[in-house]
Write a protein that holds these residues in place. Structure first.
Motif, PDB file in Angstrom:
ATOM      1  N   MET A 128     -13.491  54.314 -11.888  1.00 55.83           N
ATOM      2  CA  MET A 128     -14.500  53.350 -12.199  1.00 55.83           C
ATOM      3  C   MET A 128     -15.990  53.755 -11.771  1.00 55.83           C
ATOM      4  SD  MET A 128     -13.832  49.976 -12.553  1.00 55.83           S
ATOM      5  CE  MET A 128     -12.206  49.249 -13.047  1.00 55.83           C
ATOM      6  N   MET A 139      -3.844  45.705  -4.503  1.00 56.71           N
ATOM      7  CA  MET A 139      -3.373  44.236  -4.009  1.00 56.71           C
ATOM      8  C   MET A 139      -2.411  44.144  -2.725  1.00 56.71           C
ATOM      9  SD  MET A 139      -4.670  43.059  -6.563  1.00 56.71           S
ATOM     10  CE  MET A 139      -5.259  44.031  -8.128  1.00 56.71           C
ATOM     11  N   ARG A 185      -5.377  37.867 -12.585  1.00 59.78           N
ATOM     12  CA  ARG A 185      -5.956  38.634 -11.753  1.00 59.78           C
ATOM     13  C   ARG A 185      -6.083  40.056 -12.308  1.00 59.78           C
ATOM     14  NH1 ARG A 185      -8.534  41.797  -9.873  1.00 59.78           N
ATOM     15  NH2 ARG A 185      -8.705  42.857  -7.527  1.00 59.78           N
ATOM     16  N   ALA A 195     -10.937  43.167 -14.509  1.00 65.18           N
ATOM     17  CA  ALA A 195     -11.785  44.388 -14.889  1.00 65.18           C
ATOM     18  C   ALA A 195     -11.854  44.505 -16.391  1.00 65.18           C
ATOM     19  CB  ALA A 195     -10.890  45.585 -14.255  1.00 65.18           C
ATOM     20  N   GLU A 238     -14.224  41.857 -17.708  1.00 64.73           N
ATOM     21  CA  GLU A 238     -15.499  42.182 -17.310  1.00 64.73           C
ATOM     22  C   GLU A 238     -16.096  43.142 -18.089  1.00 64.73           C
ATOM     23  OE1 GLU A 238     -16.238  43.694 -13.348  1.00 64.73           O
ATOM     24  OE2 GLU A 238     -18.356  42.773 -13.539  1.00 64.73           O
ATOM     25  N   LYS A 248     -21.446  47.423 -10.736  1.00 66.50           N
ATOM     26  CA  LYS A 248     -20.456  47.383  -9.755  1.00 66.50           C
ATOM     27  C   LYS A 248     -20.700  47.654  -8.349  1.00 66.50           C
ATOM     28  CE  LYS A 248     -17.076  47.445 -13.159  1.00 66.50           C
ATOM     29  NZ  LYS A 248     -15.890  46.377 -13.004  1.00 66.50           N
ATOM     30  N   PHE A 303     -15.423  39.221  -6.740  1.00 63.22           N
ATOM     31  CA  PHE A 303     -13.767  39.061  -6.634  1.00 63.22           C
ATOM     32  C   PHE A 303     -13.397  40.105  -5.791  1.00 63.22           C
ATOM     33  CE2 PHE A 303     -12.389  42.483  -9.457  1.00 63.22           C
ATOM     34  CZ  PHE A 303     -13.737  42.567 -10.322  1.00 63.22           C
ATOM     35  N   HIS A 332     -10.277  42.352  -2.931  1.00 64.53           N
ATOM     36  CA  HIS A 332      -9.361  42.081  -1.838  1.00 64.53           C
ATOM     37  C   HIS A 332      -9.808  41.608  -0.520  1.00 64.53           C
ATOM     38  CE1 HIS A 332      -8.050  44.791  -5.517  1.00 64.53           C
ATOM     39  NE2 HIS A 332      -9.185  45.436  -4.807  1.00 64.53           N
ATOM     40  N   HIS A 362     -15.333  43.375  -4.598  1.00 63.86           N
ATOM     41  CA  HIS A 362     -16.250  43.549  -5.979  1.00 63.86           C
ATOM     42  C   HIS A 362     -17.245  42.639  -6.173  1.00 63.86           C
ATOM     43  CE1 HIS A 362     -12.965  46.637  -6.088  1.00 63.86           C
ATOM     44  NE2 HIS A 362     -12.066  45.840  -6.230  1.00 63.86           N
ATOM     45  N   ASN A 410     -19.958  42.402  -8.103  1.00 64.77           N
ATOM     46  CA  ASN A 410     -20.644  42.869  -9.104  1.00 64.77           C
ATOM     47  C   ASN A 410     -21.874  41.910  -9.496  1.00 64.77           C
ATOM     48  OD1 ASN A 410     -18.826  44.618  -8.890  1.00 64.77           O
ATOM     49  ND2 ASN A 410     -17.199  43.916 -10.424  1.00 64.77           N
ATOM     50  N   GLU A 417     -12.963  51.452  -2.090  1.00 69.88           N
ATOM     51  CA  GLU A 417     -11.785  52.101  -2.989  1.00 69.88           C
ATOM     52  C   GLU A 417     -11.733  52.558  -4.345  1.00 69.88           C
ATOM     53  OE1 GLU A 417      -9.006  48.663  -3.806  1.00 69.88           O
ATOM     54  OE2 GLU A 417     -10.478  47.838  -5.271  1.00 69.88           O
ATOM     55  N   HIS A 418     -13.090  52.581  -4.771  1.00 75.30           N
ATOM     56  CA  HIS A 418     -13.201  53.218  -6.018  1.00 75.30           C
ATOM     57  C   HIS A 418     -13.483  54.689  -5.823  1.00 75.30           C
ATOM     58  CE1 HIS A 418     -13.756  49.316  -8.272  1.00 75.30           C
ATOM     59  NE2 HIS A 418     -12.493  49.415  -7.868  1.00 75.30           N
TER      60      HIS A 418
HETATM   61  C1  2HG Z   1      -9.910  45.327  -9.166  1.00 75.66           C
HETATM   62  O1  2HG Z   1      -9.702  45.266  -7.826  1.00 75.66           O
HETATM   63  C2  2HG Z   1     -10.429  46.784  -9.347  1.00 75.66           C
HETATM   64  O2  2HG Z   1      -9.271  44.565  -9.976  1.00 75.66           O
HETATM   65  C3  2HG Z   1     -11.540  46.814 -10.373  1.00 75.66           C
HETATM   66  O3  2HG Z   1     -10.711  47.535  -8.297  1.00 75.66           O
HETATM   67  C4  2HG Z   1     -12.776  46.257  -9.704  1.00 75.66           C
HETATM   68  O4  2HG Z   1     -13.760  46.215 -12.020  1.00 75.66           O
HETATM   69  C5  2HG Z   1     -14.063  45.963 -10.697  1.00 75.66           C
HETATM   70  O5  2HG Z   1     -15.115  46.026 -10.353  1.00 75.66           O
END
Ligand code: 2HG
Ligand code: FAD
Ligand code: ZN
Length: 464
Positions: free
Chosen positions: A74, A152, A326, A330, A333, A341, A374, A376, A383, A385, A422-423
């Motif tokens: 990402m 997840m 879920r 991504a 988006e 992001k 959205f 975790h 995220h 964004n 995490e990215h």
């Molecule tokens: C997710 O949790 C990924 O789906 C993508 O880490 C997060 O697109 C994203 O910003």
């Protein structure tokens, strides 16, 4: 260069290299299309020995190597620069599951093994590889370890790092570092494998991994819940954990706007409610078929006004449909166009403050910006964004984008969080790393890089 090219082709063997523009194309552009580059050659070796020989040859000529897994990064981590002088080293043909040791709850896989295939192999042996993310059908074990991906079910099992028992790595001079042990305890000196986890291909090329497996968690109960305020999710998680403890496998927060994108762009996607709710929580718990355990907690949460509605999947098909919503975020988006992001994390105790102050910040900084939030939330990772008005010119987008991003990252820092949960850093967040980790931490990172890759041939231009 011609001499090197010929040597690399010979090492990779027939079918193991390409300079064909059509074959190269998917390897040169990032998943989101934000970053792209050119390459001298795409190499697809079949063995660790071949990877080592490639690295040795490139080291002799000072040529940069970009390790590439599923290319789902990402942050532009897996694509070369536009000099056309770097080599892309794809691990895709090193994709074997070497062995599953059910008794030791571990498995050994080649780095290029697609994550979903590794999960399947564990399942077939009656074991469970918990690492799970939307890209699991494409991303590889090596790339996932190289980014220390989350996904997840980090709350219960940890990030990729927690699942790595051992690694085989090719170093910048072509030496093969064999730390492919499958031990839960090993205090013999420094734990070298940790250096390569999350190093994004800048310190070594991972060629194989030993992964920690778990017992099958049994039947899972999956629920989608509508809530009023994002902050209530944190309270809800507290109630859930008090009742179910570590049986909570996943706890994801999604805004209505985000699911709006999913239902707009993903064919067949629909929410199981007639009405819309401002926020949703998708959660999964290992209830061993006792759905009532989850029903009771949700009834308790409703009494405390922590939720507006809830649906529990009646079978695996319904659960898969909820997860499809879920996992499609991504992708949805991406269809919607460019966004800023922000893959941030804060301590769970600061999450409500972050959400409240983030709202204020966006309203004051750019009232027309749209929040696409959205993630975790159970791991303190969102995220966060942001979509700026589409009619801003390209230059203003970058300028405004940096201003908004800086304000968000400042808030994250103030709350004790990280601008990259995490990215990873890749090329996208290099400047932010230099700024937000400046001081002894960054100095030590630079020293490590110099020690392990003095000629800077491993993924140059990424991370630091
Ligand atoms: C997710 O949790 C990924 O789906 C993508 O880490 C997060 O697109 C994203 O910003
Ligand atoms: P690549 O993208 O190919 O590479 C990533 C980085 O690792 C690059 O720097 C590359 O040079 C390096 N690298 C690759 N292979 C090796 C190797 N063998 N040795 C050394 N370095 C290597 N991430 C999360 O953390 N959580 C999520 O929930 C999540 N969901 C996603 C959903 C979608 C739809 C997409 C597209 C991405 C998602 N990601 C997520 C980001 C990304 O998928 C993960 O980071 C992924 O695990 C990367 O694996 P990959 O094989 O595609 O690596
Ligand atoms: Zn994520």
């Amino acid at each position: 260069m011609t001499q090197l090219l010929e040597r690399l082709k010979e090492i990779a063997g027939p079918g193991g290299w390409s300079t064909d523009p059509i074959e190269l194309e998917p390897h040169l552009t990032e998943w989101r299309g934000v970053y792209s580059g050119r390459t001298l050659v795409l190499l697809k070796p079949r063995s660790t020995a071949a990877v080592a020989a490639i690295v040795r040859a490139c080291a002799e000529h000072g040529v940069g190597i970009v390790p590439q897994g599923g290319n789902t990064s990402m942050c532009g981590g897996a694509v070369p620069d536009d000099s056309g002088q770097q080599v892309v080293l794809s691990l895709s043909r090193m994709n074997r599951v070497r062995k599953v040791d059910a008794r030791n709850f571990s498995m050994e896989v080649d780095a290029g093994c697609v994550l979903a295939h590794a999960q399947d192999a564990a399942r077939q042996a009656g074991r469970y590889l918990p690492l799970s993310l939307g890209a699991e059908g494409t991303c590889q074990v090596g790339g996932t370890i190289a980014t220390n991906a989350g996904g997840m079910n980090v709350g219960r099992y940890g990030t990729a790092r927690a699942l790595v028992l051992g690694l085989e790595v090719v170093l910048a001079d072509g030496t093969v570092l064999d730390s492919l042990r499958s031990l839960r305890k090993d205090t013999a000196g420094y734990d070298l494998k940790q250096l390569f986890i999350g190093s994004e291909g800048t310190l070594g090329i991972i060629t194989a991994a030993s992964l920690r497996l778990y017992p099958d968690p049994g039947e899972l109960s999956t629920a989608l819940i509508g809530i009023e305020n994002a902050g209530d999710a944190v309270e809800l998680l507290g109630v859930l954990k008090a009742a179910l403890d570590d049986r909570v496998e996943s706890f994801e927060l999604v805004s209505q706007r985000v699911f709006g994108l999913v239902t707009r762009y993903i064919p067949g996607a629909r929410l199981p409610f007639d009405d819309e709710y401002p926020w949703y929580v998708l959660l999964e718990a290992a209830t061993g078929g006792r759905r009532e355990l989850l029903e009771n907690v949700l009834a308790d949460a409703a009494e405390r006004d922590l939720l507006l509605t809830a649906v529990i999947a009646k079978n695996e098909k319904e659960a898969a449909e909820l997860w499809r919503l879920r996992h499609s975020i991504a992708e949805a988006e991406r269809h919607d166009g460019r966004s800023l992001k922000h893959d941030i994390s804060v301590p769970l105790s600061a999450m409500q403050a972050f959400l409240a102050r983030g709202d204020e910040l966006l309203a004051s900084c750019h009232p027309e910006a749209k929040l696409v939030a959205f993630g975790h939330v159970g791991d303190g990772n969102l995220h966060y964004n942001v979509v700026l008005p589409r009619d801003l010119g390209a230059e203003a987008w970058v300028e405004e984008g940096d201003r908004v991003t800086r304000r968000i990252y400042d808030l994250v820092r103030e709350l004790g969080g990280s601008f990259s949960a995490e990215h990873g850093v890749g090329q996208a967040k290099r400047a932010w790393l230099a700024e937000y980790r400046a001081g002894p931490e960054l100095d030590l990172m630079r020293q490590l890089k110099k020690t392990l890759d003095p000629a800077n041939i491993l993924n140059p231009g990424k991370v630091i």
